[in-house]
Design an enzyme around this catalytic site. Structure first.
Site, PDB file in Angstrom:
ATOM      1  N   GLU A 223       0.831  -1.293  -0.072  1.00 11.67           N
ATOM      2  CA  GLU A 223       0.012  -0.072  -0.196  1.00 11.67           C
ATOM      3  C   GLU A 223       0.863   1.309  -0.052  1.00 11.67           C
ATOM      4  OE1 GLU A 223      -3.025  -0.067  -0.565  1.00 11.67           O
ATOM      5  OE2 GLU A 223      -2.955  -2.454  -0.539  1.00 11.67           O
TER       6      GLU A 223
ATOM      7  N   HIS B 249       1.861   2.171  -3.414  1.00 13.55           N
ATOM      8  CA  HIS B 249       0.711   2.864  -4.187  1.00 13.55           C
ATOM      9  C   HIS B 249       0.900   4.448  -3.980  1.00 13.55           C
ATOM     10  CE1 HIS B 249      -1.801   0.031  -6.303  1.00 13.55           C
ATOM     11  NE2 HIS B 249      -1.963  -0.814  -5.165  1.00 13.55           N
TER      12      HIS B 249
END
Length: 220
Positions: A147, A150
């Site tokens: 994550e 990202h």
């Protein structure tokens, strides 16, 4: 509110997200938490980041129940007690290596074996605005790194070989083309044309001859 996940090759996925300031730690954070949790619930999967739903801030949500783990930092602000929400995350330290097969909603129908740090020490702010520092091991440490990638404008394809990355992207392009062609075929299907039925189609040959004679007689 549910927001559809952005998929590759959308350039938004390459943007580096901004930190949330202290002034943002009000209702806007709650709205963001809700959008992430709703989107994660509808899309399915294990975790989701804010940029994946078009919001370029440094935040992510994890459904800890999907990996059979207890929520490391539960909050009464989430709809589910299995949802862990964190913003402004920063890895302070990492140790060891671990491999796992990763998939991503932004790279649909694909997966790859990815090597990452086995443990990470994470500094972050939780849903209640409290700053925390915790150490995490697999599998949560791997999810966290996925994550944070990202948030830095990276996909897991940046962690694998160029050959494997190209294969994944070609497969996605092929599927997108197939979906496009299928939709176009549906749109181009001809609508059945109505057939005009003659008013005399139900009449016998004898009746047709009789009516023809009557019309001829009326014209004379």
């Amino acid at each position: 509110m549910y927001r559809r996940t952005i998929t590759w090759p959308n350039p938004q996925l390459e943007a580096i997200s901004n930190e949330l300031s202290v002034q943002d730690s009000d209702g806007s954070v709650i709205d963001l938490l809700t959008d992430l949790e709703d989107s994660l619930r509808v899309e399915g999967g294990l975790s989701i980041s804010a940029p994946q739903i078009g919001i370029e801030v440094r935040a992510f949500a994890v459904n800890c129940g999907n990996v059979g783990l207890a929520n490391p930092d539960p909050s009464d602000l989430t709809k589910s007690n299995t949802t862990w929400f964190a913003y402004n995350p920063r890895v302070l330290n990492s140790e060891g290596t671990a491999e796992s097969t990763e998939s991503c909603a932004s790279l649909p129908y694909q997966s790859a074996l990815v090597r990452r740090a086995a443990t990470v020490t994470l500094e972050y702010t939780n849903a209640n605005g409290v700053e925390r520092t915790e150490m995490f091991g697999p599998p949560l440490s791997l999810v966290i790194q996925h994550e944070i990638d990202h948030l830095d404008g990276l996909l897991y394809t940046s962690k694998i070989s160029n050959l494997k990355s190209s294969m994944i992207k070609r497969a996605i392009n092929k599927r997108m083309q197939e979906i496009k062609e299928f939709k176009e075929s549906l749109n181009s299907m001809d609508t059945p044309k109505s057939t005009r039925v003659s008013k005399t189609a139900h009449l016998s040959k004898d009746e047709l001859r009789r009516r023809k004679k009557m019309r001829a007689k009326s014209r004379s």
